[in-house]
Design a protein around this motif. Structure first.
Motif, PDB file in Angstrom:
ATOM      1  N   LYS A  30       0.831  -1.210   0.000  1.00 34.14           N
ATOM      2  CA  LYS A  30       0.000   0.000   0.000  1.00 34.14           C
ATOM      3  C   LYS A  30       0.865   1.260   0.000  1.00 34.14           C
ATOM      4  O   LYS A  30       0.605   2.213  -0.718  1.00 34.14           O
ATOM      5  CB  LYS A  30      -0.931  -0.016   1.220  1.00 34.14           C
ATOM      6  CG  LYS A  30      -1.894   1.176   1.264  1.00 34.14           C
ATOM      7  CD  LYS A  30      -2.817   1.070   2.454  1.00 34.14           C
ATOM      8  CE  LYS A  30      -3.830   2.229   2.447  1.00 34.14           C
ATOM      9  NZ  LYS A  30      -3.213   3.539   2.393  1.00 34.14           N
ATOM     10  N   GLU A  31       1.931   1.241   0.852  1.00 33.76           N
ATOM     11  CA  GLU A  31       2.799   2.429   0.884  1.00 33.76           C
ATOM     12  C   GLU A  31       3.475   2.652  -0.476  1.00 33.76           C
ATOM     13  O   GLU A  31       3.633   3.797  -0.928  1.00 33.76           O
ATOM     14  CB  GLU A  31       3.869   2.267   1.978  1.00 33.76           C
ATOM     15  CG  GLU A  31       3.305   2.296   3.395  1.00 33.76           C
ATOM     16  CD  GLU A  31       2.738   0.944   3.826  1.00 33.76           C
ATOM     17  OE1 GLU A  31       2.691   0.043   2.976  1.00 33.76           O
ATOM     18  OE2 GLU A  31       2.311   0.816   4.997  1.00 33.76           O
ATOM     19  N   ASN A  67       2.305   1.739  -3.463  1.00 31.13           N
ATOM     20  CA  ASN A  67       1.288   2.240  -4.393  1.00 31.13           C
ATOM     21  C   ASN A  67       1.034   3.720  -4.180  1.00 31.13           C
ATOM     22  O   ASN A  67       0.870   4.487  -5.128  1.00 31.13           O
ATOM     23  CB  ASN A  67      -0.015   1.469  -4.237  1.00 31.13           C
ATOM     24  CG  ASN A  67       0.040   0.114  -4.924  1.00 31.13           C
ATOM     25  OD1 ASN A  67       0.777  -0.066  -5.894  1.00 31.13           O
ATOM     26  ND2 ASN A  67      -0.729  -0.850  -4.441  1.00 31.13           N
ATOM     27  N   ASP A  68       0.995   4.134  -2.886  1.00 32.65           N
ATOM     28  CA  ASP A  68       0.709   5.543  -2.588  1.00 32.65           C
ATOM     29  C   ASP A  68       1.874   6.446  -2.966  1.00 32.65           C
ATOM     30  O   ASP A  68       1.677   7.590  -3.393  1.00 32.65           O
ATOM     31  CB  ASP A  68       0.383   5.700  -1.091  1.00 32.65           C
ATOM     32  CG  ASP A  68      -0.919   4.982  -0.726  1.00 32.65           C
ATOM     33  OD1 ASP A  68      -1.716   4.711  -1.651  1.00 32.65           O
ATOM     34  OD2 ASP A  68      -1.115   4.681   0.468  1.00 32.65           O
ATOM     35  N   SER A  69       3.099   5.948  -2.811  1.00 32.73           N
ATOM     36  CA  SER A  69       4.262   6.816  -3.057  1.00 32.73           C
ATOM     37  C   SER A  69       4.766   6.743  -4.505  1.00 32.73           C
ATOM     38  O   SER A  69       5.112   7.754  -5.098  1.00 32.73           O
ATOM     39  CB  SER A  69       5.411   6.437  -2.106  1.00 32.73           C
ATOM     40  OG  SER A  69       5.796   5.073  -2.322  1.00 32.73           O
ATOM     41  N   GLN A  70       4.795   5.522  -5.084  1.00 30.50           N
ATOM     42  CA  GLN A  70       5.372   5.345  -6.418  1.00 30.50           C
ATOM     43  C   GLN A  70       4.339   5.085  -7.499  1.00 30.50           C
ATOM     44  O   GLN A  70       4.652   5.098  -8.685  1.00 30.50           O
ATOM     45  CB  GLN A  70       6.365   4.164  -6.408  1.00 30.50           C
ATOM     46  CG  GLN A  70       7.503   4.322  -5.424  1.00 30.50           C
ATOM     47  CD  GLN A  70       8.402   5.485  -5.782  1.00 30.50           C
ATOM     48  OE1 GLN A  70       8.568   5.774  -6.949  1.00 30.50           O
ATOM     49  NE2 GLN A  70       8.972   6.141  -4.784  1.00 30.50           N
ATOM     50  N   GLY A  71       3.096   4.794  -7.109  1.00 29.80           N
ATOM     51  CA  GLY A  71       2.076   4.525  -8.100  1.00 29.80           C
ATOM     52  C   GLY A  71       1.831   3.031  -8.266  1.00 29.80           C
ATOM     53  O   GLY A  71       2.616   2.179  -7.823  1.00 29.80           O
ATOM     54  N   HIS A  72       0.708   2.685  -8.902  1.00 26.05           N
ATOM     55  CA  HIS A  72       0.321   1.279  -9.058  1.00 26.05           C
ATOM     56  C   HIS A  72       1.242   0.529 -10.020  1.00 26.05           C
ATOM     57  O   HIS A  72       1.310  -0.703  -9.957  1.00 26.05           O
ATOM     58  CB  HIS A  72      -1.118   1.195  -9.562  1.00 26.05           C
ATOM     59  CG  HIS A  72      -2.130   1.571  -8.507  1.00 26.05           C
ATOM     60  ND1 HIS A  72      -2.526   0.694  -7.529  1.00 26.05           N
ATOM     61  CD2 HIS A  72      -2.783   2.738  -8.262  1.00 26.05           C
ATOM     62  CE1 HIS A  72      -3.406   1.290  -6.734  1.00 26.05           C
ATOM     63  NE2 HIS A  72      -3.582   2.543  -7.170  1.00 26.05           N
ATOM     64  N   GLY A 100       3.677  -0.894  -7.800  1.00 28.08           N
ATOM     65  CA  GLY A 100       3.044  -1.956  -7.021  1.00 28.08           C
ATOM     66  C   GLY A 100       2.894  -3.232  -7.829  1.00 28.08           C
ATOM     67  O   GLY A 100       3.137  -4.333  -7.329  1.00 28.08           O
TER      68      GLY A 100
END
Length: 691
Positions: free
Chosen positions: A560-561, A563-568, A571
């Protein structure tokens, strides 16, 4: 012997042609002389027009240069670089307006180039003749003489076009000093190649234009007009004489003369034809009288009836009437005999026609009956063959199922194709992601080594060496149906095509169903089995007896972190990397690896695989904390692992027990991360090693 009518016509034609031909030749010579003089005057007028256009062009160019030397940007451009862009813009505008200019220069009083447009600097500064001209111009300007200078130049370094010759326009750039006197600030130079002056003047395709201070000698087979033009600036500049020569080749002049006199020749020809027609009209009565006399003589020699020729000569007309009366009486007697013979022949012909019609009617009736019988038999045979194909296709559809093996499909296809009663050797080849399987019925008729047929995209079958090959139309495999026959009837060919398409349609449907079933049980991102495949495995293991099962539940940390910082995108890369590492860990241990959720993976051990549980857990621990490139940046890989097996829990509760164990490790991961944020680095490293 010569006939009188022909002799008369020949004499008339000879006298007419001689008189008209003599007059035409004299008129032709006069027209040719007139056309030559006219073209020479046009060439002279072209030379005057070009000279006037060239004078206007050079006057406009000189005035444009004078106006440009007084512009503020040019004067200030000699002393500062701030106006360099404005100078280049003025140069470009002047060059666009006067297309004959090849290059422009802004020079300092000592002859050094300050700005240039389209030319070379060093050859200009090193040209001694040009520098001497500028020194003379500077001296005259300082003495109060206003004006510029124009001279010719031939230099391949400064003028690269045509024969490297052109004109140099030099203008003084001045400004007012303290005593209200003009002072020389620099010079403005423009180079104009003679080649561009040629292009500025429009001439016909057959005309050659030359502009130069000195003209070379022309070949003898040309006609030319030469004019001179004096170019002189005001006050002190010496005059420069340019020569303008317009020339045309003798061949083009001769062609133009012919084009000029062609309409007159056509008129002469029409006049000659008109005179001949008039003469023939006047000679027609005489010729008609001679021809009528000759015709009467020929008909009498041939025994033919004499016809009225309407001649206006009394002797011939009287003789013609007597012969016609005598021949009329003879003709009546002959006509009576012919009429009687004709009646007898008509009766005989009617009898023959009646017999022929009766015979032909009987023959047509027999042929039609036979034709109808054969057509009916052929139609019944075709219907029977078509019905056999349709019946066997219906039975083939009923026998084929989705779980049939390739051997079963081939066996059923051979069975029903044999039931179509073709009586021909055939073979069926089929591949469904496996090696090609071929079944051959009746070996005779096929080549010893029959290669795979080659199809084009726009054909349904091929015929080669007495073998018909029908492709099975499927995108998920390959196969073909081959029949050994020199020729096939239309209904047999259509039936085989329908049989091949039906079999190909079944294979297409079966392959699509298998593909849909595969993708329904596969995770699209990682290529592992999905939750449906995992549930089907667990359901199967529950129905099995005495099966020992172990279950690893793996949950990715920090998804989750990330995805929030670097994008999906990062992820997804993390999930693929974890799946690849888990696939490497379970290699040789088990094939049951699934992604059942967003960041959850399951590894299932069965049977003897449980004995490698400790080794697999060690490999899972070693697979963590190894950096990986995700979205262009290095990241550490970490995941929490929980384990449970049927030694300590029931099969139905394995997932719940493994999830509980995984959650405990996940809590340790978050505790360690929280301590890391407080600065306890050493404790985090020790704890990470223990995890």
């Amino acid at each position: 012997m010569i006939r009188l009518s022909r002799l008369y016509l020949l004499l008339v034609l000879v006298f007419t042609l001689v008189a008209v031909g003599t007059l035409s030749l004299m008129q032709y010579q006069a027209l040719r002389t007139y056309a030559a003089d006219n073209l020479t005057n046009e060439l002279k007028g072209e030379a005057f027009r070009i000279r006037d256009g060239l004078e206007r062009q050079l006057i406009g160019l000189k005035e444009g240069l004078r106006l440009l030397t007084g512009h503020e940007s040019i004067i200030k451009g000699l002393s500062t670089l701030i106006y360099s862009g404005q100078v280049q813009a003025r140069f470009e505008a002047l060059s666009n307006r006067y297309g004959a200019i090849s290059s422009l220069y802004l020079l300092t009083p000592d002859g050094m180039v300050k700005e240039n447009y389209g030319g070379r600097i060093r050859p200009l500064e090193q040209d001694k003749v040009l520098q001497a001209k500028l020194a003379q111009l500077r001296k005259s300007a300082n003495e109060g003489v206003q004006g510029g200078a124009i001279w010719s130049i031939k230099d391949p370094l400064l003028i690269s076009e045509g024969n490297n010759e052109g004109l140099v326009f030099a203008t003084v750039v001045t400004s007012f000093g303290l005593r209200q006197q003009e002072a020389v600030q620099g010079f403005l130079l423009a180079l104009v190649p003679f080649n561009r002056l040629h292009k500025q003047q429009e001439v016909e395709d057959s005309t050659v234009l030359e502009i130069a201070p000195q003209l070379t000698n022309l070949p003898h087979n040309t006609v030319n007009q030469t004019l001179s033009m004096d170019i002189q600036d005001r006050d002190f500049t010496d005059a420069l004489t340019l020569y303008i020569r317009v020339s045309r080749s003798i061949e083009s002049m001769d062609t133009a003369i012919k084009e000029f006199i062609r309409p007159f020749l056509v008129v002469q020809l029409l006049v000659m034809l008109f005179l001949m027609v008039v003469l023939s009209l006047f000679s027609a009565p005489v010729l008609r009288a001679f021809n009528g006399l000759n015709g009467i003589i020929q008909r009498m020699e041939g025994g033919l009836p004499v016809e009225n020729s309407n001649t206006r000569i009394w002797e011939f007309a009287h003789t013609e009437r007597l012969l016609m009366e005598m021949q009329g009486r003879i003709r009546e007697q002959v006509a009576d005999l012919e009429r009687q013979n004709h009646q007898l022949e008509s009766l005989a012909n009617e009898k023959d026609i009646y017999l022929k019609e009766l015979t032909l009617l009987n023959q047509n009736l027999e042929s039609k009956v036979e034709e109808r019988t054969n057509t009916l038999a052929l139609s019944l045979q075709r219907i029977e063959i078509t019905n056999r194909f349709y019946n066997q296709l219906i039975l083939l559809r009923q026998h084929l199922t989705d779980d049939s093996t390739p051997q079963q499909v081939l066996k059923s296809a051979v069975k029903h194709l044999t039931a179509c009663e073709l009586g021909l050797p055939f073979a069926i080849s089929l591949s469904l992601g496996e090696p090609m399987v071929t079944v051959q019925h009746k070996d005779e008729g096929f080549p010893q080594h029959n290669p795979a047929p080659r199809y084009r995209s726009d054909e349904d079958y091929t015929l080669e060496d007495g073998v018909y090959s029908f492709s099975l139309p499927t995108n998920h495999g390959s196969g073909w149906l081959q029949v050994a026959a020199r020729s096939l009837r239309d209904e047999e060919l259509k039936g085989l095509l329908l049989f091949a398409r039906e079999l190909g349609g079944y294979l297409e449907k079966r392959a699509l169903n298998n593909k849909l079933a595969f993708w329904a049980r596969t995770d699209g991102l990682t290529g592992l089995g999905n939750r449906i495949a995992f549930d089907q495995l667990m359901t199967g293991l529950e129905t099995a007896l005495d099966t020992e099962v172990g279950l690893f539940l793996v949950d990715v940390n920090g998804l989750k972190e990330l995805n929030d910082s670097q994008g999906h995108e990062a992820g997804d890369a993390l999930l693929k990397t974890v799946a690849e590492r888990l696939r490497n860990c379970v290699q040789g241990v088990t094939s049951y690896l699934y992604r059942i959720g967003g960041d959850e993976y399951v590894i299932v051990l069965t049977g003897e695989g449980l004995s490698q549980r400790a080794w697999l857990q060690k490999r899972l621990e070693e697979a963590q904390f190894q950096p990986a490139s995700l979205a262009g940046r290095e990241h550490g890989i970490s995941f929490s692992v929980g384990y449970a097996d049927t030694h300590s829990a029931h099969l139905a509760s394995l997932y719940r027990m493994a999830d509980k164990a995984m959650y405990q490790q996940k809590q340790q991961y978050y505790d360690l991360k929280r301590h890391a944020n407080l600065g306890d680095t050493q404790k985090v490293e020790e704890s990470s090693e223990s995890v």
